[in-house]
Design an enzyme around this catalytic site. Structure first.
Site, PDB file in Angstrom:
ATOM      1  CG  ASN A 159       6.442  -2.406  -6.572  1.00  0.00           C
ATOM      2  OD1 ASN A 159       6.506  -2.302  -5.351  1.00  0.00           O
ATOM      3  ND2 ASN A 159       5.343  -2.136  -7.235  1.00  0.00           N
ATOM      4  CE  LYS A 182       8.275  -9.438   5.232  1.00  0.00           C
ATOM      5  NZ  LYS A 182       9.362  -9.633   4.281  1.00  0.00           N
ATOM      6  CB  SER A 236      -0.499 -10.694  -3.258  1.00  0.00           C
ATOM      7  OG  SER A 236      -0.544 -11.395  -2.036  1.00  0.00           O
ATOM      8  CB  VAL A 239      -0.344 -11.536   1.471  1.00  0.00           C
ATOM      9  CG1 VAL A 239       0.273 -11.120   2.799  1.00  0.00           C
ATOM     10  CG2 VAL A 239       0.465 -12.671   0.846  1.00  0.00           C
ATOM     11  CD  GLU A 257      -2.844   1.524  -0.362  1.00  0.00           C
ATOM     12  OE1 GLU A 257      -3.525   1.209  -1.368  1.00  0.00           O
ATOM     13  OE2 GLU A 257      -3.096   2.506   0.338  1.00  0.00           O
ATOM     14  CB  CYS A 291      -0.234  -1.491  -7.304  1.00  0.00           C
ATOM     15  SG  CYS A 291       0.782  -2.534  -6.303  1.00  0.00           S
ATOM     16  CD  GLU A 459       0.181   3.285   2.069  1.00  0.00           C
ATOM     17  OE1 GLU A 459       0.488   2.918   0.925  1.00  0.00           O
ATOM     18  OE2 GLU A 459       0.834   2.978   3.079  1.00  0.00           O
TER      19      GLU A 459
HETATM   20  C1  SIN Z   1       2.707   0.552  -6.088  1.00  0.00           C
HETATM   21  O1  SIN Z   1       3.033   0.028  -7.117  1.00  0.00           O
HETATM   22  O2  SIN Z   1       2.248  -0.095  -5.158  1.00  0.00           O
HETATM   23  C2  SIN Z   1       2.828   2.037  -5.861  1.00  0.00           C
HETATM   24  C3  SIN Z   1       2.900   2.847  -7.061  1.00  0.00           C
HETATM   25  C4  SIN Z   1       2.837   4.337  -6.793  1.00  0.00           C
HETATM   26  O3  SIN Z   1       2.947   4.777  -5.646  1.00  0.00           O
HETATM   27  O4  SIN Z   1       2.645   5.063  -7.758  1.00  0.00           O
END
Ligand code: SIN
Length: 478
Positions: A159, A182, A236, A239, A257, A291, A459
């Site tokens: 994404n 990866k 996910s 995982v 994350e 996310c 992060e």
């Molecule tokens: C993500 O969708 O995992 C990251 C989104 C973001 O850094 O804003």
């Protein structure tokens, strides 16, 4: 060295190890079909056990040099990477859009976002301070020093095909670590370009390696190798939990994350303009595929009708269409399977009594549902698409309780003009990230990460570098 413009034109890519594209392959080439053109535009030779093992040993070798490179020099290389990303913004953004269908203006934003991680971590590299601790013994001096954790294995999603690896690689290189990435097999070309940029900027060969291939096979090599000291994964929860369990045997450091299922709460006293603007960006960024996207929208009864009317009209103004058009807000999905969940969640909600206030044919077009209840999949699972499920609530307590009714705890959003209400929400919400009157919270300067089943570690931000450092305590007796 071959320029990025020339590099991207090659038709066949293969694992990038020790500064070179390796000719060997473990299996049939992976065909890269662009969701935009629906045509194959590249092939990638997959990596298996041999290539991944070679990447691990290359990273191990490179660590000897990069970890000893003075941090101001590492910082300079990171700043050069940031500059190169910005210089090649057009090419990189086009590659992202071609690979995964993101609207071009968001791909541009992704490059700026990626570059900001390299700039941020360049500064962090220069500020890896130690600590001097007063001792109770007059003849002792105590200190803590930091060292890079070692070789890092990264598994990244489709994404944000450049930004997600960027925020891991930037932190790792800043700390003096070396890396094997990866990327998603669906978006490897963007990652190859990032690795090439690192090389052009002067990252020593072997410090940024890319292997494309089966997730489990490559993941298991990372997990089993005692050389890989850290894994960072974006993807996910299922995982992530597997990686967590399997990392125990080699006692790796982990950053996970994982899934998010962000609640967005609009309280009665919210500014309607701010709430609409924030909800649009929090819900529809990347066509609902982040996310941190708002997945459950809770609106207090006093403002509900006003909010719904204004929200529907704002959503109707969003432009859906050609990803290469600068004005497009939402566009095609990367592949069929990304559409399945959206369809399933909408159908399930409608069967269980939801009302479609705004409906559209294609899964990537925006939809608004009301009358949501906790029995619906859309209430408990991440949709990863542009569906806005709206629920009415009565009291502040009820809104926060509904928001916390999830196994996930990544991002959350609150809209209110009351300091008291904001403070109550901030102290009670079980989320790692909280936007107050702010629907776009992600930034390199702040910590990104979740609570509960949304993962471990942070992060970016002031603590992002710590994830790549080990502490050594030294006691010196005189
Ligand atoms: C993500 O969708 O995992 C990251 C989104 C973001 O850094 O804003």
């Amino acid at each position: 060295m071959v320029s990025l413009e020339k590099y991207v034109l090659q038709e066949e890519f293969a694992s990038f190890i020790n500064g070179q594209q390796v000719a060997k392959s473990s299996g049939e080439p992976i065909e890269q079909v662009s969701p935009l053109t629906k045509k194959m535009w590249k092939t990638v030779l997959p990596a298996g056990v041999g290539e991944t093992g070679f990447a691990v040993s290359s990273a191990q070798q490179a660590f000897k040099q990069w970890s000893k490179t003075p941090s101001p020099l590492r910082a300079k290389v990171l700043r050069d990477i940031a500059n190169l990303l910005m210089e090649h913004k057009e090419l990189l953004a086009n590659t992202i859009t071609l690979e995964m269908g993101k609207p071009i203006k968001e791909s541009h934003a992704e490059i700026v976002y990626s570059a900001s991680y390299f700039s941020w971590f360049a500064g962090e590299a220069e500020r890896i301070y130690g600590t001097s601790i007063p001792s109770q013994f007059p003849n002792k001096s105590l200190k803590i020093i930091h060292e890079p954790v070692g070789v890092c294995g990264f598994i990244t999603p489709w994404n944000f095909p450049i930004a997600m690896p960027a925020r891991k690689v930037a932190a790792a290189l800043a700390a003096g670590c070396t890396t094997i990435i990866k990327p998603s097999p669906e978006t490897p070309i963007s990652m190859f370009l990032l690795a090439k940029i690192c090389q052009i900027a002067g990252v020593p060969d072997g410090s940024v390696n890319v292997v494309v291939g089966p997730e489990k096979e490559i993941g298991n090599i990372f997990l089993d190798s005692p050389v890989v000291r850290k894994i960072s994964f974006t993807g996910s929860t299922q995982v992530g939990m597997y990686l967590y369990r399997r990392s125990a045997d080699t006692m790796k450091k982990l950053t996970l994350e994982l899934g998010g299922h962000a609640p967005l709460i609009v309280f009665d006293d919210a500014s309607i303009e701010k709430a609409i603007e924030g909800t649009i960006i929090a819900k529809f960024r990347n066509t609902g595929q982040t996310c941190v996207c708002a997945n459950r929208i809770f609106v207090q009864e006093g403002i509900y009708d006003q909010f719904l009317e204004a929200f529907v009209s704002a959503v109707e103004r969003l432009k859906v269409g050609d990803p290469l058009d600068e004005n497009t807000d939402l566009s095609i999905f990367i592949h069929e399977s990304a559409q399945v969940k959206v369809k399933d969640h909408v159908e399930d909600a409608l069967v269980k009594g939801a009302e479609a206030v705004l409906m559209s044919e294609q899964p990537y077009e925006p939809k608004i549902l009301t009358g949501i209840n906790p029995s619906m999949k859309i209430f408990t699972e991440e949709t990863f698409g542009p569906v806005a499920p709206i629920m009415k609530f009565c009291s502040v307590d009820e809104g926060i309780t509904l928001a916390n009714a999830s196994e996930f705890g990544l991002a959350s959003y609150v809209f209110t003009n009351s300091m008291e209400c904001a403070n109550t929400a901030v102290s009670r919400l079980e989320y790692g990230i909280i936007g107050v009157n702010d629907g776009l919270v992600s930034t390199a300067q702040a910590s990104f990460g979740g609570m509960k089943n949304s993962g471990l570690g942070r992060e970016g931000g002031p603590t992002g570098i710590d994830e790549y450092l080990l502490e050594k305590y030294v006691s010196i007796a005189f």
